[in-house]
Scaffold this motif. Structure first.
Motif, mmCIF file in Angstrom:
data_model
loop_
_atom_site.group_PDB
_atom_site.id
_atom_site.type_symbol
_atom_site.label_atom_id
_atom_site.label_comp_id
_atom_site.label_asym_id
_atom_site.label_seq_id
_atom_site.Cartn_x
_atom_site.Cartn_y
_atom_site.Cartn_z
ATOM 1 N N ARG A 1 0.810 -1.217 0.000
ATOM 2 C CA ARG A 1 0.000 0.000 0.000
ATOM 3 C C ARG A 1 0.844 1.268 0.000
ATOM 4 O O ARG A 1 0.480 2.260 -0.626
ATOM 5 C CB ARG A 1 -0.917 0.031 1.228
ATOM 6 N N SER A 2 1.943 1.238 0.709
ATOM 7 C CA SER A 2 2.739 2.461 0.833
ATOM 8 C C SER A 2 3.326 2.894 -0.510
ATOM 9 O O SER A 2 3.763 4.035 -0.646
ATOM 10 C CB SER A 2 3.857 2.257 1.851
ATOM 11 N N THR A 3 3.354 1.975 -1.482
ATOM 12 C CA THR A 3 3.938 2.339 -2.779
ATOM 13 C C THR A 3 2.875 2.600 -3.841
ATOM 14 O O THR A 3 3.204 2.799 -5.007
ATOM 15 C CB THR A 3 4.855 1.203 -3.290
ATOM 16 N N GLU B 1 -2.545 9.864 2.215
ATOM 17 C CA GLU B 1 -1.709 9.245 3.250
ATOM 18 C C GLU B 1 -2.431 8.179 4.076
ATOM 19 O O GLU B 1 -1.861 7.113 4.334
ATOM 20 C CB GLU B 1 -1.075 10.310 4.157
ATOM 21 N N ARG C 1 -2.302 5.035 2.025
ATOM 22 C CA ARG C 1 -0.940 4.464 1.952
ATOM 23 C C ARG C 1 -0.496 3.898 3.302
ATOM 24 O O ARG C 1 0.230 2.918 3.364
ATOM 25 C CB ARG C 1 0.058 5.541 1.507
ATOM 26 N N ASN C 2 -0.956 4.518 4.381
ATOM 27 C CA ASN C 2 -0.561 4.054 5.726
ATOM 28 C C ASN C 2 -1.453 2.942 6.257
ATOM 29 O O ASN C 2 -1.348 2.578 7.434
ATOM 30 C CB ASN C 2 -0.609 5.233 6.718
ATOM 31 N N ARG D 1 -8.834 3.588 -3.507
ATOM 32 C CA ARG D 1 -8.085 2.752 -4.452
ATOM 33 C C ARG D 1 -8.994 2.325 -5.594
ATOM 34 O O ARG D 1 -10.151 1.962 -5.369
ATOM 35 C CB ARG D 1 -7.611 1.476 -3.767
#
Ligand SMILES: Nc1nc2c(ncn2[C@@H]2O[C@H](COP(=O)(O)OP(=O)(O)OP(=O)(O)O)[C@@H](O)[C@H]2O)c(=O)[nH]1
Ligand SMILES: [Mg+2]
Length: 241
Positions: free
Chosen positions: A16-18, A114, A117-118, A171
């Protein structure tokens, strides 16, 4: 806002972070403003910028391309239809939806991206009610409509929202799973109902709202369009099972 215990564990969570961030700007006859909105985007926040066009009778698409954006056009009319048309080519990017009229602050998109992604949220809604609104940015009938939709969603589904803000992030893979049906202005409210039903974690974050910078209002600033959109939104709250 909801925390849904039924949310399935996904095998791809570590990535997820990418996830890439793709900005989607639905635009209908926004020739006077689309270039300035595109040129004022912050650097380093978005990997791709797509302007989603349908039904425009002016040079919105040409102006968007001239300013360096990709354009996705679809023949199907409606705000929701334009947004959904982007899904075919969005991979598993985080989609951030932004108005074309310059009334939102695109730098605040990081607040929306964020949490995804987090791995803290799956749908992040920018709430204009929780954020700063410039004088005249949120019209009285618009505030009433948002409030009414929020009350109805709470009564019918138990979900607590403060706004139907169009500035939001999700997403692409999650959006596909929702099975969205609405093609017009009920699109945002349908997403807010279907997301927790599908087990997504939904949060609201404050975003600021300003005035349309140029061009003509399509919804809030146009009373008959507002009434039609309001009807469509309320109808959607009752149509979603
Ligand atoms: N592609 C597409 N975009 C749309 C459609 N209807 C509205 N939009 C866009 O959706 C965004 C929100 O519309 P706005 O006209 O800003 O609506 P609003 O914020 O309620 O009202 P004003 O800011 O007063 O105009 C803008 O970028 C519009 O161009 C549509 O049918 N198709
Ligand atoms: Mg607007």
């Amino acid at each position: 806002m909801t925390e849904n215990p039924r949310r399935a564990i996904r095998l791809d969570e570590p990535l997820r972070s990418t996830l890439r961030a793709t900005l989607v700007i639905p635009a209908y006859n926004e020739e006077p403003v689309i270039e300035s909105t595109l040129r004022s985007l912050p650097a380093g926040v978005f990997d791709r910028v797509i302007v989603a066009v349908n039904g425009s009778t002016d040079r919105t698409a040409e102006r968007a391309r001239a300013a360096g954006a990709e354009v996705v056009e679809t023949a199907e009319l409606g705000y929701g239809a334009a947004c959904l048309a982007v899904l075919d080519q969005a991979g598993d990017d985080i989609l951030v939806f932004l108005q074309a009229d310059g009334s939102e602050d695109a730098r605040e998109a990081v607040r929306l991206i964020e949490p995804i992604r987090n791995n803290e949220a799956d749908l992040v809604i920018g709430s204009r009610v929780l954020g700063e609104a410039a004088p005249g940015a949120l019209l009285v009938h618009q505030q009433f409509g948002n409030w009414l939709a929020a009350v109805l969603m709470r009564l019918r589904f138990g979900y607590r929202y403060t706004d139907l803000g169009p500035f939001r992030a999700i997403r692409a893979s999650d959006l596909r799973r929702l099975g969205m049906r609405e093609r017009a202005y009920g699109w945002t409210v349908e997403m807010q109902i279907r997301a927790p039903q599908a087990g997504l974690r939904v949060i609201e974050v404050p975003v600021s709202s300003g005035l349309r910078r140029a061009g003509s209002p399509k919804v809030a600033g146009n009373l008959s369009a507002s009434l039609k959109a309001g009807y469509r939104i309320i109808r959607t709250v009752f149509a979603v099972r």
